[in-house]
Design a protein around this motif. Structure first.
Motif, mmCIF file in Angstrom:
data_model
loop_
_atom_site.group_PDB
_atom_site.id
_atom_site.type_symbol
_atom_site.label_atom_id
_atom_site.label_comp_id
_atom_site.label_asym_id
_atom_site.label_seq_id
_atom_site.Cartn_x
_atom_site.Cartn_y
_atom_site.Cartn_z
ATOM 1 N N MET A 65 52.268 35.380 45.985
ATOM 2 C CA MET A 65 52.059 36.275 47.083
ATOM 3 C C MET A 65 51.169 37.249 46.908
ATOM 4 S SD MET A 65 56.120 35.813 48.662
ATOM 5 C CE MET A 65 56.047 37.605 49.275
ATOM 6 N N SER A 66 51.463 37.938 45.588
ATOM 7 C CA SER A 66 50.575 39.027 44.990
ATOM 8 C C SER A 66 49.236 38.843 44.866
ATOM 9 C CB SER A 66 51.314 39.554 43.898
ATOM 10 O OG SER A 66 50.448 40.410 43.243
ATOM 11 N N ALA A 67 48.994 37.533 44.459
ATOM 12 C CA ALA A 67 47.651 37.111 44.234
ATOM 13 C C ALA A 67 46.945 36.903 45.535
ATOM 14 C CB ALA A 67 47.540 35.808 43.306
ATOM 15 N N MET A 68 47.413 36.351 46.544
ATOM 16 C CA MET A 68 46.852 36.079 47.765
ATOM 17 C C MET A 68 46.836 37.469 48.575
ATOM 18 S SD MET A 68 48.501 32.463 49.083
ATOM 19 C CE MET A 68 50.272 32.879 48.783
ATOM 20 N N ASP A 76 42.892 26.808 46.723
ATOM 21 C CA ASP A 76 42.093 26.251 45.831
ATOM 22 C C ASP A 76 42.184 26.636 44.561
ATOM 23 O OD1 ASP A 76 41.523 24.323 47.567
ATOM 24 O OD2 ASP A 76 39.557 24.859 48.109
ATOM 25 N N GLU A 77 41.949 28.279 44.407
ATOM 26 C CA GLU A 77 41.875 29.038 43.194
ATOM 27 C C GLU A 77 43.226 28.833 42.658
ATOM 28 O OE1 GLU A 77 39.036 32.874 43.861
ATOM 29 O OE2 GLU A 77 40.762 32.985 44.991
ATOM 30 N N VAL A 79 45.288 26.474 43.012
ATOM 31 C CA VAL A 79 45.766 24.838 42.401
ATOM 32 C C VAL A 79 44.812 24.783 41.241
ATOM 33 C CG1 VAL A 79 44.977 22.564 43.006
ATOM 34 C CG2 VAL A 79 46.167 23.919 45.005
ATOM 35 N N ASP A 80 43.758 25.299 40.987
ATOM 36 C CA ASP A 80 43.133 25.502 39.713
ATOM 37 C C ASP A 80 43.979 25.977 38.758
ATOM 38 O OD1 ASP A 80 40.740 24.061 40.809
ATOM 39 O OD2 ASP A 80 39.578 25.942 40.652
ATOM 40 N N VAL A 81 44.563 26.996 38.906
ATOM 41 C CA VAL A 81 45.498 27.558 37.811
ATOM 42 C C VAL A 81 46.761 26.327 37.695
ATOM 43 C CG1 VAL A 81 47.503 29.346 37.514
ATOM 44 C CG2 VAL A 81 44.906 29.842 38.497
ATOM 45 N N LEU A 82 47.120 25.827 38.645
ATOM 46 C CA LEU A 82 48.264 25.061 38.556
ATOM 47 C C LEU A 82 47.843 23.694 37.816
ATOM 48 C CD1 LEU A 82 49.941 25.658 42.081
ATOM 49 C CD2 LEU A 82 50.396 26.622 39.524
ATOM 50 N N ARG A 83 46.645 23.273 37.909
ATOM 51 C CA ARG A 83 45.850 22.177 37.159
ATOM 52 C C ARG A 83 46.267 22.322 35.676
ATOM 53 N NH1 ARG A 83 42.019 19.202 40.212
ATOM 54 N NH2 ARG A 83 41.763 20.248 42.185
ATOM 55 N N VAL A 84 46.066 23.669 35.257
ATOM 56 C CA VAL A 84 46.158 23.952 33.752
ATOM 57 C C VAL A 84 47.545 23.801 33.404
ATOM 58 C CG1 VAL A 84 45.753 25.774 31.923
ATOM 59 C CG2 VAL A 84 44.114 25.312 33.873
ATOM 60 N N VAL A 85 48.509 24.286 34.257
ATOM 61 C CA VAL A 85 50.103 24.123 33.938
ATOM 62 C C VAL A 85 50.214 22.683 34.040
ATOM 63 C CG1 VAL A 85 52.225 24.685 35.151
ATOM 64 C CG2 VAL A 85 50.397 26.357 35.206
ATOM 65 N N ARG A 99 54.796 22.936 45.585
ATOM 66 C CA ARG A 99 55.893 22.866 46.710
ATOM 67 C C ARG A 99 55.824 24.392 47.159
ATOM 68 N NH1 ARG A 99 60.667 25.277 46.624
ATOM 69 N NH2 ARG A 99 61.215 24.718 44.551
ATOM 70 N N ILE A 100 55.925 25.554 46.353
ATOM 71 C CA ILE A 100 55.917 26.832 46.679
ATOM 72 C C ILE A 100 54.631 27.023 47.105
ATOM 73 C CG2 ILE A 100 56.110 29.477 45.622
ATOM 74 C CD1 ILE A 100 58.260 27.894 43.754
ATOM 75 N N LEU A 101 53.357 26.757 46.675
ATOM 76 C CA LEU A 101 52.348 27.072 47.219
ATOM 77 C C LEU A 101 52.293 26.836 48.665
ATOM 78 C CD1 LEU A 101 49.550 28.233 47.000
ATOM 79 C CD2 LEU A 101 48.798 25.974 46.002
#
Length: 106
Positions: A65-68, A76-77, A79-85, A99-101
């Protein structure tokens, strides 16, 4: 830009009853989020990745929420972070974060 918002539920008590400790945390936050070599948005996305890797639902949601809100971070940004996760921490933290996103963006 950055706010003194701490997501641990106990911080409200610390702020009220132990202001010296709270001020130390505020100063640590300022020292960590300097934006010197990495801009603050990148640092925020790293914080999101760490909370996602730890499978911390509440912190993940707050970081997303803070990033958005602060940086107009797109789905998409994130999700790119979550790809690394996914690569570094595996499927359970990744799917929980996705799910949260989607709860936040649909």
């Amino acid at each position: 830009m950055k706010e003194d918002v701490f997501y641990g539920k106990g911080m409200a008590h610390v702020k009220k009853d132990y202001p010296d400790i709270y001020e130390s945390v505020v100063e640590l936050n300022k020292a960590a989020y300097t934006g010197k070599a990495l801009d603050y948005k990148t640092q925020k996305l790293i914080a999101l990745a760490i909370t996602a890797a730890n499978s911390d639902d509440r912190a993940m949601k707050k970081q997303m929420m803070s990033a958005m809100r602060e940086f107009d971070a797109t789905r998409d940004e994130i999700v790119d972070v979550l790809r690394v996760v996914l690569l570094t921490s595996g499927m359970p933290p990744f799917t929980k974060a996705m799910r949260i996103l989607y709860e936040l963006t649909e």
